[in-house]
Enzyme design. Sequence first.
Site, mmCIF file in Angstrom:
data_model
loop_
_atom_site.group_PDB
_atom_site.id
_atom_site.type_symbol
_atom_site.label_atom_id
_atom_site.label_comp_id
_atom_site.label_asym_id
_atom_site.label_seq_id
_atom_site.Cartn_x
_atom_site.Cartn_y
_atom_site.Cartn_z
ATOM 1 C CE1 TYR A 16 -3.467 -2.690 0.787
ATOM 2 C CE2 TYR A 16 -4.614 -0.626 1.195
ATOM 3 C CZ TYR A 16 -4.645 -1.980 0.945
ATOM 4 O OH TYR A 16 -5.844 -2.618 0.857
ATOM 5 C CE LYS A 49 1.716 -17.565 -2.555
ATOM 6 N NZ LYS A 49 0.862 -18.779 -2.692
ATOM 7 C CG ASP A 57 -2.185 -20.309 -1.297
ATOM 8 O OD1 ASP A 57 -1.676 -20.281 -0.153
ATOM 9 O OD2 ASP A 57 -1.656 -20.919 -2.253
ATOM 10 C CG ASP A 91 -8.480 -4.612 1.533
ATOM 11 O OD1 ASP A 91 -9.466 -4.142 2.120
ATOM 12 O OD2 ASP A 91 -8.323 -4.533 0.289
ATOM 13 C CG ASP A 95 -14.135 -6.791 1.697
ATOM 14 O OD1 ASP A 95 -13.879 -6.094 2.691
ATOM 15 O OD2 ASP A 95 -14.555 -6.313 0.620
HETATM 16 C C1 IPM Z 1 -10.701 -0.881 3.548
HETATM 17 C C2 IPM Z 1 -10.649 -0.341 2.142
HETATM 18 C C3 IPM Z 1 -9.409 0.516 1.947
HETATM 19 C C4 IPM Z 1 -8.202 -0.414 2.065
HETATM 20 C C5 IPM Z 1 -9.324 1.292 0.630
HETATM 21 C C6 IPM Z 1 -10.556 2.119 0.388
HETATM 22 C C7 IPM Z 1 -8.114 2.173 0.605
HETATM 23 O O1 IPM Z 1 -10.758 -1.364 1.211
HETATM 24 O O2 IPM Z 1 -10.684 -0.088 4.496
HETATM 25 O O3 IPM Z 1 -10.809 -2.101 3.719
HETATM 26 O O4 IPM Z 1 -7.805 -1.067 1.093
HETATM 27 O O5 IPM Z 1 -7.643 -0.465 3.156
HETATM 28 MN MN MN Z 2 -11.307 -3.280 2.096
#
Ligand code: IPM
Ligand code: MN
Length: 351
Positions: free
Chosen positions: A135, A185, A217, A241, A245
Amino acid sequence: MKIAVLPGDGIGPEVTHEAVRVIAALDLGIDLQWAPVGGAAYKAHGHPLPADTLAVAQASDAILFGAVGDPDCDALDRHLRPEQAILGLRKALTLFANLRPAQVFAGLEARSALRPEIAALIDMVIVRELNGDVYFGEKGFRTNAAGEREGYDVMSYSTSEVERIAHVAFRTAQGRKRRVCSVDKANVLETSQLWRDVVIEVARAYPDVAIEHMYVDNAAMQLVKNPGHFDVVLTGNLFGDILSDQASMCVGSIGLLASASLGAHQTAHGTFGLYEPIHGSAPDIAGQGLANPMATILSAAMLLRHSLGLAPAADRIEAAVAAALADGVLSRDLGGNARTTEIGDAVLTRL
Ligand code: IPM
Ligand code: MN
Ligand code: NAD
């Protein structure tokens, strides 16, 4: 006590509004200071993180953040895009530890993307590093030897960056089931080999915590096969990240997962931090009253607990959210038809 409220873009203001109603209802004597951020700030002030907004954030005990991201802004130079606001806050305020709890809510097991009996076992915290990795490395575009345009992003972690996040994970595990799974990884990436070496070293200071190492993975696979296996998941910025999700759909919806981003800075009442749902601005449903505000309401609870030393108030909010969900107050993402403000109302009623 001062909270900086940064609603942002898309559904950010809608979900933040509900969380603020919940905080206000508790009558805790907290001063709220609103400031623009993201695409909204770019449109009004020419920058996604205006200096005034950063100043409001710095002068607060904690930040409640909605979401940023606006399709209108996707073609801007990267430093002007809405996402730079959240990345900039995390970096400028050294909020390096992102805690993303994921646990199933009683009565919602069948809303998981997994089979209910598998979902029922989910109770983990993803501890995601937030100030380093690919990042924040050098990035850009260049022309390669063949005359082709190429993009690049440098991935790296320093020893001290891994050490400080590893300590957070082990201490978090000490307050839970005492298991850390470090995800990397290392079979391919030197960044991950260093990560693994450092985590092994830090683990020696926590003989009471079991440590295992897993490739990312495999971790993605195990997360849907047997999510109950995980207690604390320690991982880097990019993998965290993605896995968080994924974990949200194991729980049932991305609209349910809260987060705290913490650093080393202490305030009068706790640890300074930024609190936000893990989801984004959801432009596809913005402005329609369809957003699930639970993740943001739960983020407000984390704020009260970690930054303001108000654990009993946080417990009350979390219990009210759990009760509303158990009573079937569900937005569309969970298969229901409750609207954003109705969900806020339902939480307030149960408070
Ligand atoms: C999160 C988001 C952010 C990240 C983006 C919007 C920069 O996906 O907070 O999970 O990747 O950290
Ligand atoms: Mn995110
Ligand atoms: P997203 O999380 O915004 O949305 C993904 C999907 O989940 C969409 O279908 C959306 O409708 C749904 N969703 C998300 N939150 C929901 C909620 N509370 N209730 C109901 N449904 C919900 O991810 P995306 O679509 O990939 O990104 C949209 C924008 O948000 C992009 O600009 C992205 O960069 C940004 N983003 C910002 C943050 C942040 O501010 N921390 C986090 C993630 C993405």
